[in-house]
Scaffold this active site. Sequence first.
Site, PDB file in Angstrom:
ATOM      1  N   CYS A  13      31.042   2.777 -15.434  1.00 54.62           N
ATOM      2  CA  CYS A  13      31.343   2.928 -16.855  1.00 54.62           C
ATOM      3  C   CYS A  13      32.410   4.012 -16.975  1.00 54.62           C
ATOM      4  CB  CYS A  13      30.096   3.221 -17.696  1.00 54.62           C
ATOM      5  SG  CYS A  13      29.346   4.847 -17.474  1.00 54.62           S
ATOM      6  N   ASN A  16      30.275   7.889 -16.395  1.00 50.41           N
ATOM      7  CA  ASN A  16      29.130   7.938 -15.490  1.00 50.41           C
ATOM      8  C   ASN A  16      28.037   8.877 -16.012  1.00 50.41           C
ATOM      9  OD1 ASN A  16      28.377   8.926 -12.089  1.00 50.41           O
ATOM     10  ND2 ASN A  16      27.699   7.082 -13.119  1.00 50.41           N
ATOM     11  N   CYS A  18      26.170   7.700 -19.195  1.00 48.77           N
ATOM     12  CA  CYS A  18      25.275   6.911 -20.055  1.00 48.77           C
ATOM     13  C   CYS A  18      24.878   5.587 -19.413  1.00 48.77           C
ATOM     14  CB  CYS A  18      25.931   6.638 -21.415  1.00 48.77           C
ATOM     15  SG  CYS A  18      26.281   8.119 -22.398  1.00 48.77           S
ATOM     16  N   ARG A  19      25.800   4.626 -19.402  1.00 52.20           N
ATOM     17  CA  ARG A  19      25.467   3.264 -18.998  1.00 52.20           C
ATOM     18  C   ARG A  19      25.301   3.084 -17.493  1.00 52.20           C
ATOM     19  NH1 ARG A  19      30.489   0.563 -21.794  1.00 52.20           N
ATOM     20  NH2 ARG A  19      31.326   2.567 -21.125  1.00 52.20           N
ATOM     21  N   SER A  20      26.256   3.546 -16.705  1.00 52.28           N
ATOM     22  CA  SER A  20      26.178   3.267 -15.258  1.00 52.28           C
ATOM     23  C   SER A  20      25.033   3.996 -14.564  1.00 52.28           C
ATOM     24  CB  SER A  20      27.520   3.502 -14.562  1.00 52.28           C
ATOM     25  OG  SER A  20      27.979   4.812 -14.709  1.00 52.28           O
ATOM     26  N   ASP A 129      28.990   1.298 -25.130  1.00 53.79           N
ATOM     27  CA  ASP A 129      28.847   2.723 -24.839  1.00 53.79           C
ATOM     28  C   ASP A 129      28.036   3.366 -25.969  1.00 53.79           C
ATOM     29  OD1 ASP A 129      29.079   5.395 -24.190  1.00 53.79           O
ATOM     30  OD2 ASP A 129      31.248   5.320 -23.869  1.00 53.79           O
TER      31      ASP A 129
END
Length: 156
Positions: A13, A16, A18-20, A129
């Site tokens: 993402c 690095n 939140c999402r990944s 995001d």
Amino acid sequence: MLKNTPRSILFICLGNICRSPLAEGVMRHVWENSGRSEDIHFDSAGTNGYHTGDAPDPRSVEVAKLHGIDISAQRCRQLTRDDFYTFDLILGMDQVNMATLAQRKPEDTTAHIALFTDIAGVGDMEIPDPYFGDMSGFEEVYRMVLSSSKALAARI
């Protein structure tokens, strides 16, 4: 099913945080509980290095914890050139990540690069995001990552 079982998967993402990291933790959890014996290395990185060395966003840590997954020990890092040779699969969370991956990938990369939801077989939707929102956005991302992780595990 994927042609070959990947030995390593990298989730990407922007930062690095939140999402990944959430995808890394959820996919590891799903895989470990799948009953499969293949050993797969899971990791995550960001296309930028703004948060290198930091822990994931506290909201990502909290939503993972609410679902029995501990991602608090993860540390943010930036995508490197070596990642294109080290990982079998590099999975972007959205089209901006995919464009950056396409721009940075070496011609002779050995990694297969894809949108996470697309390769998982749940469609070509983006995982949004949640950074500028509240916990409900992180919960939504968790649900999307969980369904994509389960679908990907079934395809491996």
